[in-house]
Scaffold this motif. Structure first.
Motif, PDB file in Angstrom:
ATOM      1  N   CYS A 152      56.816 -12.002  36.071  1.00  0.00           N
ATOM      2  CA  CYS A 152      55.641 -12.590  36.692  1.00  0.00           C
ATOM      3  C   CYS A 152      54.903 -13.315  35.572  1.00  0.00           C
ATOM      4  CB  CYS A 152      54.769 -11.490  37.287  1.00  0.00           C
ATOM      5  SG  CYS A 152      53.046 -11.955  37.589  1.00  0.00           S
ATOM      6  N   SER A 172      51.510 -15.700  34.268  1.00  0.00           N
ATOM      7  CA  SER A 172      50.106 -15.960  34.577  1.00  0.00           C
ATOM      8  C   SER A 172      49.445 -16.818  33.523  1.00  0.00           C
ATOM      9  CB  SER A 172      49.336 -14.635  34.684  1.00  0.00           C
ATOM     10  OG  SER A 172      49.748 -13.885  35.792  1.00  0.00           O
ATOM     11  N   ALA A 231      48.473 -16.970  38.830  1.00  0.00           N
ATOM     12  CA  ALA A 231      49.737 -16.284  38.588  1.00  0.00           C
ATOM     13  C   ALA A 231      50.794 -16.825  39.542  1.00  0.00           C
ATOM     14  CB  ALA A 231      49.583 -14.779  38.771  1.00  0.00           C
ATOM     15  N   SER A 235      54.827 -15.814  41.090  1.00  0.00           N
ATOM     16  CA  SER A 235      55.859 -14.786  41.194  1.00  0.00           C
ATOM     17  C   SER A 235      57.132 -15.231  40.497  1.00  0.00           C
ATOM     18  CB  SER A 235      56.129 -14.471  42.665  1.00  0.00           C
ATOM     19  OG  SER A 235      56.617 -15.623  43.333  1.00  0.00           O
ATOM     20  N   ARG A 236      58.057 -14.302  40.360  1.00  0.00           N
ATOM     21  CA  ARG A 236      59.230 -14.512  39.514  1.00  0.00           C
ATOM     22  C   ARG A 236      60.067 -15.710  39.933  1.00  0.00           C
ATOM     23  NH1 ARG A 236      61.310  -8.501  40.003  1.00  0.00           N
ATOM     24  NH2 ARG A 236      60.219  -8.771  41.971  1.00  0.00           N
ATOM     25  N   THR A 261      52.022 -17.861  44.820  1.00  0.00           N
ATOM     26  CA  THR A 261      51.061 -18.211  43.784  1.00  0.00           C
ATOM     27  C   THR A 261      49.713 -17.600  44.117  1.00  0.00           C
ATOM     28  OG1 THR A 261      50.544 -20.286  44.914  1.00  0.00           O
ATOM     29  CG2 THR A 261      52.218 -20.372  43.185  1.00  0.00           C
ATOM     30  N   CYS A 282      54.124  -9.704  40.620  1.00  0.00           N
ATOM     31  CA  CYS A 282      52.721  -9.995  40.331  1.00  0.00           C
ATOM     32  C   CYS A 282      51.795  -9.145  41.191  1.00  0.00           C
ATOM     33  CB  CYS A 282      52.412 -11.458  40.618  1.00  0.00           C
ATOM     34  SG  CYS A 282      53.240 -12.647  39.540  1.00  0.00           S
ATOM     35  N   TRP A 308      46.883  -9.457  43.273  1.00  0.00           N
ATOM     36  CA  TRP A 308      47.672  -9.878  42.126  1.00  0.00           C
ATOM     37  C   TRP A 308      47.073  -9.322  40.843  1.00  0.00           C
ATOM     38  CZ3 TRP A 308      45.872 -14.130  38.796  1.00  0.00           C
ATOM     39  CH2 TRP A 308      44.663 -14.692  39.204  1.00  0.00           C
ATOM     40  N   ARG A 309      47.950  -9.129  39.894  1.00  0.00           N
ATOM     41  CA  ARG A 309      47.565  -8.493  38.640  1.00  0.00           C
ATOM     42  C   ARG A 309      46.707  -9.449  37.814  1.00  0.00           C
ATOM     43  NH1 ARG A 309      50.286  -3.766  37.571  1.00  0.00           N
ATOM     44  NH2 ARG A 309      52.085  -3.310  38.885  1.00  0.00           N
ATOM     45  N   GLN A 310      45.468  -9.039  37.576  1.00  0.00           N
ATOM     46  CA  GLN A 310      44.512  -9.896  36.891  1.00  0.00           C
ATOM     47  C   GLN A 310      43.922  -9.252  35.645  1.00  0.00           C
ATOM     48  OE1 GLN A 310      41.734 -11.834  39.819  1.00  0.00           O
ATOM     49  NE2 GLN A 310      42.928 -10.657  41.309  1.00  0.00           N
ATOM     50  N   TYR A 344      49.715  -7.217  31.274  1.00  0.00           N
ATOM     51  CA  TYR A 344      50.650  -8.152  30.661  1.00  0.00           C
ATOM     52  C   TYR A 344      50.932  -7.743  29.224  1.00  0.00           C
ATOM     53  CZ  TYR A 344      49.617 -10.891  34.765  1.00  0.00           C
ATOM     54  OH  TYR A 344      49.475 -11.303  36.065  1.00  0.00           O
TER      55      TYR A 344
END
Length: 130
Positions: free
Chosen positions: A34, A36, A51, A53-54, A59, A104, A110-112, A117
């Motif tokens: 993922c 970002s 971000a 995705s893979r 998005t 993500c 979503w990971r923020q 990371y």
């Protein structure tokens, strides 16, 4: 950890555009990650901007950039992009790309968080003048 290198920053006037790139080292399988974009303005905390995705199917954007910024990736080139249009002075910051293995999404969002990371680039400066 994957090695990341950003490019494309610069100085523009308000309303202008820039395209940032983030190149990942080729010995890693880019689709594992993922990807970002984060940014950090002087005196402020680092914040998530967008971000992807893979495989690029999903998005995610911070409210402050929705409709102006577009995140994308080219997995054949191990590269992620951030197209920034309608730039504002408040977009002035150091922009960083980041990577994490896996999805993500977590818990419906979503990971923020920066702790999500584990690979980071060195950053590229974006300055928007009024």
């Amino acid at each position: 950890q994957v090695q990341l290198v950003e490019s494309g920053g610069g100085s523009v006037q308000a309303g202008g555009s820039l395209r940032l790139s983030c190149a990942a080292s080729s010995e890693y399988t880019f689709t594992t990650y993922c990807m970002s974009w984060f940014r950090q303005a002087p005196g402020k905390e680092r914040e998530a901007v967008a971000a992807i995705s893979r495989f690029g199917r999903r998005t995610y954007y911070a409210d402050s950039v929705k409709g102006r910024f577009t995140i994308s990736r080219d997995n054949a080139k191990n590269t992620m992009y951030l197209q920034m249009n309608g730039l504002k002075p408040e977009d002035t910051a150091m922009y960083y790309c980041a990577a994490r293995e896996g999805p993500c999404l977590y818990g419906g969002t979503w990971r923020q968080d920066i702790t999500d990371y584990n690979s980071w680039g060195q950053g590229t400066q974006v300055t928007v003048s009024s």
